[in-house]
Write a protein that holds these residues in place. Structure first.
Motif, PDB file in Angstrom:
ATOM      1  N   LYS A 129       0.815  -1.185   0.019  1.00 48.16           N
ATOM      2  CA  LYS A 129      -0.015   0.123   0.049  1.00 48.16           C
ATOM      3  C   LYS A 129       0.964   1.305  -0.242  1.00 48.16           C
ATOM      4  O   LYS A 129       1.781   1.165   0.808  1.00 48.16           O
ATOM      5  CB  LYS A 129      -1.084   0.212   1.405  1.00 48.16           C
ATOM      6  N   ALA A 130       0.602   2.134  -0.891  1.00 44.40           N
ATOM      7  CA  ALA A 130       1.308   3.389  -0.710  1.00 44.40           C
ATOM      8  C   ALA A 130       1.167   4.017   0.475  1.00 44.40           C
ATOM      9  O   ALA A 130       0.171   4.185   1.269  1.00 44.40           O
ATOM     10  CB  ALA A 130       0.843   4.301  -1.974  1.00 44.40           C
ATOM     11  N   VAL A 131       2.172   4.819   0.652  1.00 42.53           N
ATOM     12  CA  VAL A 131       2.454   5.554   2.149  1.00 42.53           C
ATOM     13  C   VAL A 131       2.919   6.917   1.902  1.00 42.53           C
ATOM     14  O   VAL A 131       3.940   7.167   0.948  1.00 42.53           O
ATOM     15  CB  VAL A 131       3.212   4.891   3.043  1.00 42.53           C
ATOM     16  N   ASP A 132       2.384   7.825   2.379  1.00 44.74           N
ATOM     17  CA  ASP A 132       2.819   9.287   2.202  1.00 44.74           C
ATOM     18  C   ASP A 132       3.175   9.679   3.487  1.00 44.74           C
ATOM     19  O   ASP A 132       2.522  10.087   4.443  1.00 44.74           O
ATOM     20  CB  ASP A 132       1.636  10.185   1.548  1.00 44.74           C
ATOM     21  N   LYS A 133       4.474  10.556   3.656  1.00 44.97           N
ATOM     22  CA  LYS A 133       4.784  10.810   4.946  1.00 44.97           C
ATOM     23  C   LYS A 133       5.673  12.086   4.616  1.00 44.97           C
ATOM     24  O   LYS A 133       6.454  12.354   3.732  1.00 44.97           O
ATOM     25  CB  LYS A 133       5.927   9.842   5.583  1.00 44.97           C
ATOM     26  N   LYS A 134       5.843  13.219   5.578  1.00 47.24           N
ATOM     27  CA  LYS A 134       6.248  14.165   5.612  1.00 47.24           C
ATOM     28  C   LYS A 134       7.078  14.396   6.985  1.00 47.24           C
ATOM     29  O   LYS A 134       6.729  14.156   7.987  1.00 47.24           O
ATOM     30  CB  LYS A 134       5.399  15.547   5.650  1.00 47.24           C
ATOM     31  N   PHE A 135       8.318  14.927   7.114  1.00 48.41           N
ATOM     32  CA  PHE A 135       8.988  15.097   8.122  1.00 48.41           C
ATOM     33  C   PHE A 135      10.079  16.318   7.806  1.00 48.41           C
ATOM     34  O   PHE A 135      10.281  16.686   6.797  1.00 48.41           O
ATOM     35  CB  PHE A 135      10.071  13.847   8.573  1.00 48.41           C
ATOM     36  N   CYS A 136      10.597  16.813   9.157  1.00 46.70           N
ATOM     37  CA  CYS A 136      11.353  17.875   9.315  1.00 46.70           C
ATOM     38  C   CYS A 136      12.628  17.825   9.768  1.00 46.70           C
ATOM     39  O   CYS A 136      12.895  16.975  10.468  1.00 46.70           O
ATOM     40  CB  CYS A 136      10.754  18.929  10.121  1.00 46.70           C
ATOM     41  N   TRP A 137      13.703  18.463   9.273  1.00 46.01           N
ATOM     42  CA  TRP A 137      15.111  18.328   9.770  1.00 46.01           C
ATOM     43  C   TRP A 137      15.558  19.599   9.935  1.00 46.01           C
ATOM     44  O   TRP A 137      15.670  20.354   9.302  1.00 46.01           O
ATOM     45  CB  TRP A 137      16.061  17.665   8.724  1.00 46.01           C
ATOM     46  N   GLU A 138      15.877  20.132  11.316  1.00 45.59           N
ATOM     47  CA  GLU A 138      16.391  21.212  11.637  1.00 45.59           C
ATOM     48  C   GLU A 138      18.108  21.026  11.845  1.00 45.59           C
ATOM     49  O   GLU A 138      18.540  20.370  12.674  1.00 45.59           O
ATOM     50  CB  GLU A 138      15.847  21.769  12.777  1.00 45.59           C
ATOM     51  N   ILE A 139      18.882  21.569  10.904  1.00 50.06           N
ATOM     52  CA  ILE A 139      20.373  21.684  11.076  1.00 50.06           C
ATOM     53  C   ILE A 139      20.651  22.875  11.923  1.00 50.06           C
ATOM     54  O   ILE A 139      20.610  24.099  11.385  1.00 50.06           O
ATOM     55  CB  ILE A 139      21.085  21.726   9.690  1.00 50.06           C
ATOM     56  N   LYS A 140      21.020  22.601  13.232  1.00 52.27           N
ATOM     57  CA  LYS A 140      21.403  23.610  14.227  1.00 52.27           C
ATOM     58  C   LYS A 140      23.080  23.839  13.693  1.00 52.27           C
ATOM     59  O   LYS A 140      23.806  22.929  13.268  1.00 52.27           O
ATOM     60  CB  LYS A 140      21.314  23.304  15.527  1.00 52.27           C
ATOM     61  N   ASN A 141      23.560  24.909  14.267  1.00 50.83           N
ATOM     62  CA  ASN A 141      25.001  25.512  14.090  1.00 50.83           C
ATOM     63  C   ASN A 141      25.377  25.211  12.803  1.00 50.83           C
ATOM     64  O   ASN A 141      26.467  24.593  12.687  1.00 50.83           O
ATOM     65  CB  ASN A 141      25.684  24.951  15.159  1.00 50.83           C
ATOM     66  N   PHE A 142      24.609  25.418  11.760  1.00 52.30           N
ATOM     67  CA  PHE A 142      24.939  25.001  10.141  1.00 52.30           C
ATOM     68  C   PHE A 142      26.247  25.784   9.947  1.00 52.30           C
ATOM     69  O   PHE A 142      27.281  25.067   9.221  1.00 52.30           O
ATOM     70  CB  PHE A 142      23.711  25.644   9.324  1.00 52.30           C
ATOM     71  N   SER A 143      26.430  27.027   9.950  1.00 47.03           N
ATOM     72  CA  SER A 143      27.639  27.606   9.608  1.00 47.03           C
ATOM     73  C   SER A 143      29.163  26.885  10.369  1.00 47.03           C
ATOM     74  O   SER A 143      30.189  27.328   9.803  1.00 47.03           O
ATOM     75  CB  SER A 143      27.689  29.156   9.904  1.00 47.03           C
ATOM     76  N   SER A 144      28.830  26.405  11.513  1.00 40.27           N
ATOM     77  CA  SER A 144      30.065  25.926  12.177  1.00 40.27           C
ATOM     78  C   SER A 144      30.299  24.406  11.811  1.00 40.27           C
ATOM     79  O   SER A 144      31.258  23.677  12.415  1.00 40.27           O
ATOM     80  CB  SER A 144      29.706  26.122  13.649  1.00 40.27           C
ATOM     81  N   LEU A 145      29.531  23.732  11.142  1.00 45.23           N
ATOM     82  CA  LEU A 145      29.682  22.558  10.624  1.00 45.23           C
ATOM     83  C   LEU A 145      31.154  22.315   9.780  1.00 45.23           C
ATOM     84  O   LEU A 145      31.256  22.987   8.638  1.00 45.23           O
ATOM     85  CB  LEU A 145      28.520  21.968   9.745  1.00 45.23           C
ATOM     86  N   ASN A 146      31.861  21.448  10.259  1.00 38.44           N
ATOM     87  CA  ASN A 146      32.972  21.219   9.576  1.00 38.44           C
ATOM     88  C   ASN A 146      33.251  19.928   8.568  1.00 38.44           C
ATOM     89  O   ASN A 146      33.974  19.899   7.717  1.00 38.44           O
ATOM     90  CB  ASN A 146      34.415  21.114  10.496  1.00 38.44           C
ATOM     91  N   SER A 147      32.210  19.177   9.017  1.00 44.77           N
ATOM     92  CA  SER A 147      32.093  17.780   8.258  1.00 44.77           C
ATOM     93  C   SER A 147      31.788  18.010   6.861  1.00 44.77           C
ATOM     94  O   SER A 147      30.892  18.863   6.449  1.00 44.77           O
ATOM     95  CB  SER A 147      31.437  16.887   8.748  1.00 44.77           C
ATOM     96  N   GLU A 148      32.160  17.248   5.997  1.00 44.74           N
ATOM     97  CA  GLU A 148      31.697  17.261   4.457  1.00 44.74           C
ATOM     98  C   GLU A 148      30.364  17.072   4.227  1.00 44.74           C
ATOM     99  O   GLU A 148      29.677  17.581   3.478  1.00 44.74           O
ATOM    100  CB  GLU A 148      32.569  16.264   3.521  1.00 44.74           C
ATOM    101  N   ARG A 149      29.769  16.138   5.152  1.00 43.70           N
ATOM    102  CA  ARG A 149      28.294  15.777   4.881  1.00 43.70           C
ATOM    103  C   ARG A 149      27.693  15.352   6.387  1.00 43.70           C
ATOM    104  O   ARG A 149      28.493  15.125   7.298  1.00 43.70           O
ATOM    105  CB  ARG A 149      28.292  14.400   4.081  1.00 43.70           C
ATOM    106  N   CYS A 150      26.489  15.818   6.355  1.00 41.72           N
ATOM    107  CA  CYS A 150      25.856  15.284   7.758  1.00 41.72           C
ATOM    108  C   CYS A 150      24.265  14.584   7.509  1.00 41.72           C
ATOM    109  O   CYS A 150      23.768  14.566   6.320  1.00 41.72           O
ATOM    110  CB  CYS A 150      25.506  16.579   8.592  1.00 41.72           C
ATOM    111  N   HIS A 151      23.742  14.069   8.481  1.00 43.88           N
ATOM    112  CA  HIS A 151      22.537  13.470   7.990  1.00 43.88           C
ATOM    113  C   HIS A 151      21.574  13.591   9.304  1.00 43.88           C
ATOM    114  O   HIS A 151      21.845  13.820  10.059  1.00 43.88           O
ATOM    115  CB  HIS A 151      22.859  12.029   7.501  1.00 43.88           C
ATOM    116  N   SER A 152      20.309  13.356   8.746  1.00 46.75           N
ATOM    117  CA  SER A 152      19.248  13.470   9.857  1.00 46.75           C
ATOM    118  C   SER A 152      19.110  12.226  10.560  1.00 46.75           C
ATOM    119  O   SER A 152      19.468  11.154  10.107  1.00 46.75           O
ATOM    120  CB  SER A 152      17.982  13.996   9.115  1.00 46.75           C
ATOM    121  N   VAL A 153      18.219  12.186  11.679  1.00 46.50           N
ATOM    122  CA  VAL A 153      18.112  11.139  12.162  1.00 46.50           C
ATOM    123  C   VAL A 153      16.824  10.209  11.409  1.00 46.50           C
ATOM    124  O   VAL A 153      16.102  10.779  10.926  1.00 46.50           O
ATOM    125  CB  VAL A 153      17.171  11.264  13.795  1.00 46.50           C
TER     126      VAL A 153
END
Length: 315
Positions: free
Chosen positions: A3-27
């Motif tokens: 069965k088709a499923v439709d979902k929406k979720f939010c990702w808040e990236i805090k301290n964005f300007s201070s991120l040093n890693s090349e990539r980051c991911h949400s929970v």
């Protein structure tokens, strides 16, 4: 095909300007029978753009030959004006060989990091993702699926501030009263009765039998409404995004909340007008401040010109 499923979720990236890693991911978020997460490249991926991808986080645990044809919509939220938010959409097959797809050129980094641009506010970037299953091949068996659904309820409920608030209240107040088949807190009885009086069919499609879950969902609904009743000064754009996501969960559970969605759209419009008005007001105040400064300066000049001459000035 599942069965088709439709979902929406939010990702808040805090301290964005201070991120040093090349990539980051949400929970990871459970949607359907697998876990999905967003992956971002804050410094760009081979380009001067924020790159954003959707990824199946637990693809190694899925059965051999699994495939998911998905419509993926991503939105970088402009926290000053919803109309300026940047959105992209794609439809892709996700499988063992390609468990991730996305957008390499989601948003120019210069535009993202622009002062007062609205995308980076208080060091935070907000992303809303929507995943819709169009076709599903290779699913978990029934016992595994039951465990996944239980985990989904757990992961949806625990991270959400609105439901955390509900659980805290439930722990403090053990007594509950039945209202239209829902066990609710004494403090919420009148609110729930008013909901059913105005919207008697709100829970017609809600098929959950477990009383604990029924109580949790009803408390959740009440808290969503109470959140929307806060003043515009108290409500942040982040709050409105979370309410939007909460309504998606309630719809998926079987509640009829179209009337709440209309109310939310109205609140969003009011919030946007408030923010626009505040920006205009700040501009006027700045102009007024500069005008007052010019006025004081001119006044000093006029007074100095009009001062009487001294005896030595004349002789």
């Amino acid at each position: 095909m599942a069965k088709a499923v439709d979902k929406k979720f939010c990702w808040e990236i805090k301290n964005f300007s201070s991120l040093n890693s090349e990539r980051c991911h949400s929970v990871p978020v459970v949607i359907g029978d697998c876990k999905w997460r967003l992956v971002a490249f804050p410094k760009g991926y081979k380009a001067d753009y924020l790159s954003l991808y959707l990824e199946v986080a637990d693809f190694k645990s899925l059965p051999s030959g699994w495939r998911r044809y998905v419509k993926f919509r991503a939105c970088i939220v402009n926290q000053l004006s919803q109309e300026l938010s940047v959105q992209q959409e794609t439809q892709r097959w996700f499988d063992q060989n390609a468990p991730g797809w996305g957008f390499e050129n989601m948003l120019l980094l210069t535009e993202l990091n622009a002062k007062d641009g609205g995308f980076l506010v208080n060091g935070q970037v907000m992303i809303v993702a929507e995943v819709e299953f169009l076709e599903v091949i290779g699913t978990l068996d029934e016992s595994e699926k039951t465990q996944e659904v239980a985990q989904q309820v757990k992961e949806i409920i625990q991270p959400n501030d609105l439901i955390n608030k509900t659980q805290e209240v439930a722990q403090q107040v053990k007594e509950s009263i039945d209202v239209n088949g829902f066990q609710v807190l004494p403090s919420q009885v009148e609110s729930v009765r008013r909901i059913f009086k105005k919207h008697p069919d709100i829970a017609v499609g809600f098929q959950v039998k477990n009383q604990h879950l029924r109580k949790t969902f009803m408390n959740f609904l009440v808290n969503v409404i109470e959140t929307m009743c806060q003043s515009l000064q108290e409500l942040s754009n982040e709050d409105l995004v979370e309410v939007d996501i909460a309504l998606t969960y309630l719809k998926d559970a079987g509640f009829k909340v179209d009337w709440l969605e209309k109310k939310l759209d109205h609140v969003k419009e009011k919030k946007e007008k408030e923010q626009s008005g505040l920006i205009i007001l700040q501009g006027i105040e700045q102009q007024l401040h500069e005008l007052m400064h010019k006025c004081e300066k001119k006044k000093s000049e006029v007074l100095s010109v009009g001062a009487p001459l001294k005896f030595d000035d004349v002789v």
